[in-house]
Design a protein around this motif. Sequence first.
Motif, PDB file in Angstrom:
ATOM      1  N   GLY A  35       0.796  -1.222   0.000  1.00 38.81           N
ATOM      2  CA  GLY A  35       0.000   0.000   0.000  1.00 38.81           C
ATOM      3  C   GLY A  35       0.832   1.277   0.000  1.00 38.81           C
ATOM      4  O   GLY A  35       2.059   1.242  -0.092  1.00 38.81           O
ATOM      5  N   ASP A  36       0.156   2.405   0.100  1.00 40.31           N
ATOM      6  CA  ASP A  36       0.730   3.741  -0.098  1.00 40.31           C
ATOM      7  C   ASP A  36       1.241   3.862  -1.529  1.00 40.31           C
ATOM      8  O   ASP A  36       2.445   3.933  -1.801  1.00 40.31           O
ATOM      9  CB  ASP A  36       1.805   4.084   0.944  1.00 40.31           C
ATOM     10  N   GLY A  61      -2.798   1.196   2.411  1.00 36.37           N
ATOM     11  CA  GLY A  61      -2.009   2.065   3.279  1.00 36.37           C
ATOM     12  C   GLY A  61      -2.816   3.261   3.738  1.00 36.37           C
ATOM     13  O   GLY A  61      -3.909   3.524   3.225  1.00 36.37           O
ATOM     14  N   ASN A  62      -2.273   4.010   4.687  1.00 36.01           N
ATOM     15  CA  ASN A  62      -2.955   5.212   5.164  1.00 36.01           C
ATOM     16  C   ASN A  62      -3.169   6.209   4.032  1.00 36.01           C
ATOM     17  O   ASN A  62      -4.203   6.869   3.941  1.00 36.01           O
ATOM     18  CB  ASN A  62      -2.156   5.860   6.305  1.00 36.01           C
ATOM     19  N   PRO A 110      -7.756  -4.657   0.897  1.00 38.18           N
ATOM     20  CA  PRO A 110      -7.954  -5.148   2.272  1.00 38.18           C
ATOM     21  C   PRO A 110      -6.938  -4.527   3.216  1.00 38.18           C
ATOM     22  O   PRO A 110      -5.881  -4.073   2.779  1.00 38.18           O
ATOM     23  CB  PRO A 110      -7.698  -6.657   2.134  1.00 38.18           C
ATOM     24  N   THR A 111      -7.255  -4.476   4.504  1.00 34.87           N
ATOM     25  CA  THR A 111      -6.276  -3.939   5.452  1.00 34.87           C
ATOM     26  C   THR A 111      -5.230  -5.000   5.816  1.00 34.87           C
ATOM     27  O   THR A 111      -4.148  -4.670   6.297  1.00 34.87           O
ATOM     28  CB  THR A 111      -6.939  -3.411   6.730  1.00 34.87           C
ATOM     29  N   GLU A 112      -5.578  -6.254   5.615  1.00 38.82           N
ATOM     30  CA  GLU A 112      -4.619  -7.335   5.909  1.00 38.82           C
ATOM     31  C   GLU A 112      -4.712  -8.415   4.847  1.00 38.82           C
ATOM     32  O   GLU A 112      -5.779  -8.629   4.276  1.00 38.82           O
ATOM     33  CB  GLU A 112      -4.984  -8.044   7.220  1.00 38.82           C
ATOM     34  N   ILE A 113      -3.605  -9.097   4.637  1.00 39.09           N
ATOM     35  CA  ILE A 113      -3.612 -10.334   3.846  1.00 39.09           C
ATOM     36  C   ILE A 113      -2.967 -11.396   4.725  1.00 39.09           C
ATOM     37  O   ILE A 113      -1.934 -11.151   5.350  1.00 39.09           O
ATOM     38  CB  ILE A 113      -2.830 -10.176   2.528  1.00 39.09           C
ATOM     39  N   LYS A 114      -3.603 -12.549   4.809  1.00 44.61           N
ATOM     40  CA  LYS A 114      -3.078 -13.642   5.640  1.00 44.61           C
ATOM     41  C   LYS A 114      -2.928 -14.891   4.781  1.00 44.61           C
ATOM     42  O   LYS A 114      -3.811 -15.191   3.977  1.00 44.61           O
ATOM     43  CB  LYS A 114      -4.055 -13.962   6.768  1.00 44.61           C
ATOM     44  N   PHE A 115      -1.827 -15.593   4.962  1.00 43.76           N
ATOM     45  CA  PHE A 115      -1.666 -16.877   4.267  1.00 43.76           C
ATOM     46  C   PHE A 115      -0.690 -17.752   5.047  1.00 43.76           C
ATOM     47  O   PHE A 115      -0.031 -17.282   5.992  1.00 43.76           O
ATOM     48  CB  PHE A 115      -1.217 -16.675   2.817  1.00 43.76           C
ATOM     49  N   ASN A 116      -0.612 -18.993   4.634  1.00 42.30           N
ATOM     50  CA  ASN A 116       0.326 -19.930   5.258  1.00 42.30           C
ATOM     51  C   ASN A 116       1.477 -20.202   4.313  1.00 42.30           C
ATOM     52  O   ASN A 116       1.274 -20.330   3.111  1.00 42.30           O
ATOM     53  CB  ASN A 116      -0.375 -21.247   5.583  1.00 42.30           C
ATOM     54  N   LEU A 124       0.290  -9.790   6.325  1.00 43.49           N
ATOM     55  CA  LEU A 124       0.784  -8.543   5.719  1.00 43.49           C
ATOM     56  C   LEU A 124      -0.174  -7.420   6.099  1.00 43.49           C
ATOM     57  O   LEU A 124      -1.395  -7.590   6.051  1.00 43.49           O
ATOM     58  CB  LEU A 124       0.783  -8.614   4.197  1.00 43.49           C
ATOM     59  N   PHE A 125       0.368  -6.279   6.459  1.00 41.35           N
ATOM     60  CA  PHE A 125      -0.454  -5.088   6.698  1.00 41.35           C
ATOM     61  C   PHE A 125       0.439  -3.873   6.435  1.00 41.35           C
ATOM     62  O   PHE A 125       1.659  -4.013   6.286  1.00 41.35           O
ATOM     63  CB  PHE A 125      -1.054  -5.084   8.113  1.00 41.35           C
ATOM     64  N   HIS A 126      -0.154  -2.680   6.410  1.00 38.72           N
ATOM     65  CA  HIS A 126       0.649  -1.511   6.009  1.00 38.72           C
ATOM     66  C   HIS A 126       1.614  -1.029   7.090  1.00 38.72           C
ATOM     67  O   HIS A 126       2.788  -0.788   6.831  1.00 38.72           O
ATOM     68  CB  HIS A 126      -0.254  -0.355   5.575  1.00 38.72           C
TER      69      HIS A 126
END
Length: 238
Positions: A35-36, A61-62, A110-116, A124-126
């Motif tokens: 992001g950003d 991102g913000n 999305p604000t987050e991405i999650k995986f294994n 992952l987040f900003h």
Amino acid sequence: MKFAVLGDIHGNIEALKAAYQAALSAKAAKIYHLGDLGGYSPFVNEVVEFLVEHHIEGVQGNYDEAVANDREHCGCKAEEPLQEEMAHRSFVWTKSRVSLKSKDYMKNLPTEIKFNAGGKKVWLFHATPKKNNLYWYEDRPDKFFQEMAAKTDADVMIYGHTHKPYWKDFGGNVFVNAGSVGKPKDGDPRACVTLITITADKLNVEFLRVPYDVQKAADAIIASGLPPYFAEKLREAK
Ligand SMILES: [Fe+2]
């Protein structure tokens, strides 16, 4: 699994293209962004188009949230009045040039991405797990790292926002700040591409620094009508 993470691109299409090629050359199976996407450099729409075209998933991102929702302020922190004024000019400029399509894309990130990966939970987040505009620098006390980890069930946390890459392994929790592709602030003007390899028995983080035509990117800032201040910052990586 080996994947690449592209932090804070900030309208710098030259840096993004170079970063993307470097990620491909490094044989990353997947590429994410943090992001950003706009601000400081003029190519916000081109950056969004590139990400869409190359199926690069990412988080909001913000700056994306603020541009997409026409906020009054970018949510960035300034250290002194000149920086505040310049940042605001860049924000106003970006809001006036961003296309509806780009805004839509940013709004829907999305604000987050999650995986294994290799049996590890990756988030992952900003900036931080719950706030997208907090600066998570390397020298934050260990307690801060632990508090952030407690807000997730992740083994590996990957974020950006400060434009200064680092990684720490607290034995159980791994923290990776992926730095910035388009506006590094660690004194190295080359684009930062973070490569993360996770297998069942090992985890490796590498910060690739990718040269690109910084002068061309700086010239484009000046030609666009953005403050020349940002051209200088790009060259100095400050
Ligand atoms: Fe940010």
